[in-house]
Enzyme design. Structure first.
Site, PDB file in Angstrom:
ATOM      1  N   ASP A 168       2.924   0.618  12.040  1.00 36.97           N
ATOM      2  CA  ASP A 168       1.862  -0.046  11.439  1.00 36.97           C
ATOM      3  C   ASP A 168       1.685  -1.238  11.832  1.00 36.97           C
ATOM      4  O   ASP A 168       0.554  -2.201  11.484  1.00 36.97           O
ATOM      5  CB  ASP A 168       2.010   0.202   9.885  1.00 36.97           C
ATOM      6  CG  ASP A 168       1.746   1.624   9.391  1.00 36.97           C
ATOM      7  OD1 ASP A 168       1.608   2.463  10.394  1.00 36.97           O
ATOM      8  OD2 ASP A 168       2.048   1.957   8.333  1.00 36.97           O
ATOM      9  N   LYS A 224       0.821  -1.190   0.075  1.00 40.90           N
ATOM     10  CA  LYS A 224      -0.041  -0.103   0.269  1.00 40.90           C
ATOM     11  C   LYS A 224       0.671   1.284   0.023  1.00 40.90           C
ATOM     12  O   LYS A 224       0.792   1.926  -0.676  1.00 40.90           O
ATOM     13  CB  LYS A 224      -1.043   0.048   1.074  1.00 40.90           C
ATOM     14  CG  LYS A 224      -1.399   1.192   1.540  1.00 40.90           C
ATOM     15  CD  LYS A 224      -2.310   1.394   2.972  1.00 40.90           C
ATOM     16  CE  LYS A 224      -2.732   2.740   3.188  1.00 40.90           C
ATOM     17  NZ  LYS A 224      -1.693   3.702   4.022  1.00 40.90           N
ATOM     18  N   ASN A 225       1.813   1.297   1.016  1.00 34.75           N
ATOM     19  CA  ASN A 225       2.433   2.600   0.980  1.00 34.75           C
ATOM     20  C   ASN A 225       3.437   2.676  -0.153  1.00 34.75           C
ATOM     21  O   ASN A 225       3.903   4.053  -0.391  1.00 34.75           O
ATOM     22  CB  ASN A 225       3.070   2.739   2.434  1.00 34.75           C
ATOM     23  CG  ASN A 225       2.114   2.784   3.606  1.00 34.75           C
ATOM     24  OD1 ASN A 225       0.927   3.238   3.344  1.00 34.75           O
ATOM     25  ND2 ASN A 225       2.714   2.685   4.935  1.00 34.75           N
ATOM     26  N   ARG A 257      -0.331  15.368  12.762  1.00 31.18           N
ATOM     27  CA  ARG A 257       0.532  14.992  11.657  1.00 31.18           C
ATOM     28  C   ARG A 257       0.789  15.936  10.750  1.00 31.18           C
ATOM     29  O   ARG A 257       0.430  16.371   9.615  1.00 31.18           O
ATOM     30  CB  ARG A 257      -0.368  13.862  10.686  1.00 31.18           C
ATOM     31  CG  ARG A 257      -1.013  12.503  11.427  1.00 31.18           C
ATOM     32  CD  ARG A 257      -1.532  11.402  10.615  1.00 31.18           C
ATOM     33  NE  ARG A 257      -0.559  10.700   9.810  1.00 31.18           N
ATOM     34  CZ  ARG A 257      -0.709   9.655   8.948  1.00 31.18           C
ATOM     35  NH1 ARG A 257      -2.208   9.342   9.250  1.00 31.18           N
ATOM     36  NH2 ARG A 257       0.027   9.290   8.393  1.00 31.18           N
ATOM     37  N   CYS A 316      -5.526   8.565   8.379  1.00 30.87           N
ATOM     38  CA  CYS A 316      -5.933   7.874   9.637  1.00 30.87           C
ATOM     39  C   CYS A 316      -5.362   9.261  10.808  1.00 30.87           C
ATOM     40  O   CYS A 316      -4.562   9.840  10.447  1.00 30.87           O
ATOM     41  CB  CYS A 316      -5.080   6.721   9.937  1.00 30.87           C
ATOM     42  SG  CYS A 316      -5.838   5.406   8.839  1.00 30.87           S
ATOM     43  N   ARG A 343      -9.236   0.455   3.363  1.00 28.38           N
ATOM     44  CA  ARG A 343      -8.402   1.527   2.722  1.00 28.38           C
ATOM     45  C   ARG A 343      -7.097   0.780   2.156  1.00 28.38           C
ATOM     46  O   ARG A 343      -6.361   1.357   1.436  1.00 28.38           O
ATOM     47  CB  ARG A 343      -7.940   2.809   3.513  1.00 28.38           C
ATOM     48  CG  ARG A 343      -9.378   3.404   3.979  1.00 28.38           C
ATOM     49  CD  ARG A 343      -8.725   4.515   4.915  1.00 28.38           C
ATOM     50  NE  ARG A 343      -7.869   5.364   4.290  1.00 28.38           N
ATOM     51  CZ  ARG A 343      -7.706   6.651   4.897  1.00 28.38           C
ATOM     52  NH1 ARG A 343      -8.606   6.989   5.723  1.00 28.38           N
ATOM     53  NH2 ARG A 343      -6.806   7.250   4.177  1.00 28.38           N
TER      54      ARG A 343
END
Ligand code: UD1
Length: 471
Positions: free
Chosen positions: A349, A64-65, A164, A159, A441
């Site tokens: 994570d 994903k990242n 952030r 999230c 997601r």
């Protein structure tokens, strides 16, 4: 060859992209927002009947990242960029939709492969309402600056783990000569005469996002950029490999010093995204919690070292092969201390998932969150299931309990959602997980993959009476 394909197949492309979009957008809408059928809105939830040990094989999807940086980076490429192993997750879908609204031609080849042609994109088409929904939209700052010499994006969503900031992204773009301003929820950036200039950037904090964003922008800056104190996650290396395969010159990714020699143009090409370290880790944690034995295929075992080491300490057996691991837990789980850190440390994570496993380990475990200020919101959900955890700032002290009990819980964010699913898989009785749009997601077909391993989990879609009534 592919260019010719595009030239002759304009109608087909439009059709297939329309079809692609309708599939993808309906997928996003189904779970990520509220599914609309007439005037009735639907909310999805997972119902899990716990207690089944996991057995069998699971295939890990693309990272994903990495995908959420590579898709925006495709904006810099003038030509057709074929990206393979894109995970089918709503964050990737949303970024593809953003590119297409900016004028990119996005053609689906199969469920995990797309071709993106950004030859005729324009900055003005950017859909700000979509950008606001995801964290990774910050990569559009670097990509737009590199491509157009100026950028306008929304402040990123995503999230909520506390504050952030994006100050290190801004520091990087400013070092490359851009004038950056944050005003009214938007980020405006402008390079003098539309051209960025290479420079030295020392990151005050090891930031994955800032490292990747600067790499993207600097790929097309004039001269050499050096990022010091860079993040070293596998997806940083993957983005560098993607950029290099399109003609960029990025060296040193995976170390804390990355050098980028700017090039005038990025050209088309084909790239395959690496497997997702965190998705693999999540299945490792799941079998650790439920017991059983599973084969996790399509992984890079080296990327899992930090997770494997901790699970072994807890009594889990892991056999490593070149591109798969076999994970087995037959005996009791033992306590462990975990501290999350930037790669190659234990990934933040994976903190919610490993903490869930520790809830079932004999003895007292201490978890320290070393990256985010506020990443324990899911603990209140685990407590509803009988977990005994005390949180004090960045530390959670976990007293292992013999079992958890099913309860109605919510996914507070993506990985927190994975944690409550794992808790549900090993709990006695039924667990109902709400707000699963967070989970979708970042996990491709979590429900299908878990059921294949012998779990009992269904996704149900119910009319949302409140939302339907007020519309
Ligand atoms: C990415 C991941 C996220 C993961 C995180 C850390 C994506 C889309 N998300 O998030 O899943 O949890 O890496 O591995 O890839 N910071 C600043 N200023 C900045 C940027 C970050 O102070 O400009 C701080 C953050 O508040 C945090 C730390 O640096 O405390 C790390 O953040 P960062 O690595 O940037 O996380 P993201 O890229 O947002």
């Amino acid at each position: 060859m592919i260019d010719t394909d595009f030239a002759f197949m304009g109608d087909y492309v439009l059709f297939s992209f329309g079809y692609y979009l309708s599939l993808r957008v309906s997928y996003i809408m189904r779970c990520a927002i509220f599914s609309r059928h007439g005037k009735v809105y639907h909310l999805d939830k997972y119902i899990i009947r716990g207690g089944n040990p996991l057995f069998g094989e699971v295939e890990i999807s693309g990272a994903k990242n990495a995908a959420v940086a590579i898709i925006p980076a495709a904006l810099m490429v003038e030509g057709v960029c074929r990206i393979e192993n894109i995970p089918q997750i709503s964050d990737a879908d949303m970024l593809l939709t953003i590119l297409s609204e900016m004028g990119a031609k996005v053609r689906t080849i199969n469920k995990n492969t797309v071709e993106i042609d950004c030859t005729s994109v324009c900055r003005e088409g950017a859909p700000y309402d979509l950008m606001r929904k995801i964290r990774a939209s910050y990569y559009l700052i670097g990509a737009m600056l590199g491509r157009f010499g100026s950028a306008k994006t929304t402040m990123p969503g995503g999230c909520n783990f506390g504050v952030r900031p994006i100050d290190q992204h801004i520091k990087g773009m400013t070092a490359l000569g851009a004038h950056v301003e944050v005003k009214g929820g938007f980020v405006y950036a402008e390079a003098p005469n539309g051209v960025l200039t290479g420079n030295k950037v020392y990151l005050d904090k090891v930031s994955v996002g800032a490292t990747m964003n600067i790499m993207i922008a600097a790929s097309k800056a004039q001269g050499k950029t050096t990022i010091e104190n860079a993040a070293r996650e596998p997806h940083i290396v993957d983005l560098a490999n993607f950029l290099n395969s399109m003609g960029a010159d990025v060296r040193g990714a995976g170390t804390d010093t990355i050098k980028i020699y700017g090039v005038e143009k990025l050209h088309g090409g084909t790239y395959t995204i690496i497997p997702d370290q965190i998705e693999a880790g999540t299945y490792m944690a799941a079998v650790a919690a439920t017991g059983g034995e599973i084969t996790i295929k399509n992984v890079i075992p080296k990327h899992l070292d930090c997770i494997s080491a901790k699970l072994r300490e807890m009594g889990v057996e892991i056999d490593e092969y070149p591109d798969y691991v076999v994970v087995r837990r037959m005996g009791k789980l033992t306590r462990a201390n975990v501290k999350t850190q930037p790669y190659p440390g234990f990934p933040t994570d994976m903190q919610p998932q490993i903490s869930t496993v520790l809830c079932l380990a004999e003895g007292t475990s201490v978890v320290t969150e070393g990256v985010w200020d506020n990443r324990y919101k899911y603990i209140s959900e685990l407590k509803k299931m009988g977990a005994e955890v005390q949180v004090d700032g960045k530390t959670a002290v976990i007293e292992g309990v013999p079992f958890l009990t099913g309860a109605p819980v919510a996914a507070c964010d993506l990985r927190a959602g994975a944690a409550v699913v794992i808790a549900g898989l090993c709990a006695k009785g039924e667990t109902v997980v709400e707000d699963v749009s967070y989970i979708e997601r970042g996990y491709q077909d979590l429900v299908g993959k878990l059921n294949n391993l012998g779990a009992d989990i269904v996704c149900v879609s119910e009319p949302d009476e409140y939302t339907s009534a007020v519309v």
